[in-house]
Scaffold this active site. Structure first.
Site, PDB file in Angstrom:
ATOM      1  N   ILE A  19      73.175  10.978 -11.043  1.00  0.00           N
ATOM      2  CA  ILE A  19      73.094   9.513 -10.988  1.00  0.00           C
ATOM      3  C   ILE A  19      71.669   9.020 -11.250  1.00  0.00           C
ATOM      4  CG2 ILE A  19      73.271   7.541  -9.390  1.00  0.00           C
ATOM      5  CD1 ILE A  19      75.636   9.121  -8.038  1.00  0.00           C
ATOM      6  N   TYR A 156      76.792  15.346   6.034  1.00  0.00           N
ATOM      7  CA  TYR A 156      76.661  14.381   4.938  1.00  0.00           C
ATOM      8  C   TYR A 156      77.147  12.993   5.383  1.00  0.00           C
ATOM      9  CZ  TYR A 156      77.018  12.500   0.170  1.00  0.00           C
ATOM     10  OH  TYR A 156      76.880  11.729  -0.966  1.00  0.00           O
TER      11      TYR A 156
END
Ligand SMILES: NC(=O)c1ccc[n+]([C@@H]2O[C@H](COP(=O)([O-])OP(=O)(O)OC[C@H]3O[C@@H](n4cnc5c(N)ncnc54)[C@H](OP(=O)(O)O)[C@@H]3O)[C@@H](O)[C@H]2O)c1
Length: 333
Positions: A19, A156
């Site tokens: 990204i 996460y």
């Protein structure tokens, strides 16, 4: 306020792949100068050359975002090169899969150090400069897992929920200062993240469908840089997961558990690995991770949507039946 791109300066962390790489290229195409940060210098230098070929300036600052002093140096180098910066994108991140009991404590903590404390350090460095200038946009890349959770990704999920909450809090502190704070929440994206993952499950993993392109996230980031928004979901799955969780939290958790068990693992064993948590990997320097088989996407999405809807409906029927029985019991019917 809508802002033009030409000669804007944007700092991008985690620019060496995925990204961050896609966003840096999209910015350069618009005419923005970029400051590229991550731990791997070589892919950053390659990217800088690609950006400069598009007619902008690009500087490379090798940075480990889990080291707050290094993040301060990144801001100083950006200021030294350009005199200011207009935006800072906290995108660097790592992924970890593993049951809580099988995940080493230092691995769990390193996810927080990179994803959360890396964002905090980036925000400190960016906001200090934005205060001096009186303007600036901070973009924090969270995740669908900043709003919902799945099994095997507790570190996460915790880090991305933390990023989302942190962003909301400092956004309020910075109200009416000319400084914007935007949170971007992507669904599963086709990047090298899946190769880079720390994995303590014993099985090879793959992203859960539907998987969207990194260019789609880059476009969303560029949109919030032009017209700041508080929170932006990327990929319809991200918004539907949040909505479904809000509506039917128990059903959502059961469904997510089933989908993860059925989809997240390959049938191939894999030894435990810390992935890129503590040091970067030579592999995975592209924008894509090779998971977005565009031709078959629509079929997979249709099947997944059908599967999730059927599971949700049947669980909902069960929940409603249970609720009806309880009400009948209370009423003595
Ligand atoms: N892919 C998805 O499905 C998805 C979905 C939602 C959110 N996200 C988020 O999007 C962001 C980018 O991930 P991606 O999918 O593009 O994966 P990626 O290709 O693995 O990119 C991660 C980037 O972060 C950098 N990084 C990792 N640890 C770092 C550290 N300690 N210091 C500095 N840079 C570090 C990596 O570079 P070096 O290794 O060279 O340092 C790399 O440039 C992450 O925050 C991730 O959580 C991804």
């Amino acid at each position: 306020m809508k802002r033009a791109w030409k000669n804007r300066v944007v700092v991008v962390t985690g620019a060496s792949s995925g990204i961050g790489r896609a966003t840096s290229l999209a910015l350069a195409k618009k005419g923005a100068h970029v400051v590229l940060a991550a731990r791997r210098e070589e892919p950053l230098e390659d990217l800088a050359r690609e950006c400069e070929a598009l007619g902008v300036r690009a500087i490379v600052v090798p940075t480990d975002v889990s080291d707050s002093a290094a993040v301060q140096r990144l801001a100083e180098e950006a200021r030294a090169a350009f005199g200011h910066f207009d935006a800072w994108i906290n995108n660097a991140g790592v992924y970890l899969m593993g049951r809580l009991e099988e995940t080493p404590d230092d691995a769990f903590r390193q996810v927080m150090e990179t994803n959360f404390f890396g964002t905090v350090s980036g925000a400190r460095a960016a906001v200090a400069q934005f205060r001096r200038q009186g303007f600036g946009t901070l973009v924090n890349v969270s995740s669908t897992f900043g709003t919902v959770a799945a099994p095997y990704v507790s570190a996460y999920v915790a880090s991305k929920h933390a990023v989302r909450g942190f962003s909301s809090s400092i956004r309020q502190e910075l109200l009416d200062t000319g400084i914007s704070v935007c949170t971007v929440l992507p669904a599963a994206i086709d990047t090298p993240l899946w190769q880079h993952t720390a994995n303590y499950t014993g099985w090879r993993i793959r992203p859960v469908e539907p998987v969207y392109t990194p260019e789609r996230v880059a476009r969303a980031i560029l949109r919030v840089l032009r017209s700041p928004r508080h929170e932006v979901f990327v990929g319809p799955a991200a918004r539907s997961f949040a909505a479904m969780h809000g509506l039917l939290p128990r059903t959502f958790e059961r469904t997510m558990h089933g989908v993860t068990e059925a989809q997240h693992f390959e049938k191939e064993r894999q030894g435990h690995t810390s992935g890129t948590l503590f040091r970067p990997m030579a592999e995975g320097t592209g924008t894509s991770g090779g998971y977005h088989a565009a031709g078959k996407q629509w079929l997979r999405r249709l099947l997944l949507a059908g599967g999730v809807a059927t599971a949700a409906l049947s669980l909902r029927r069960r929940e409603t039946r249970g609720l009806r029985a309880r009400v009948a019991q209370v009423l003595g019917a």
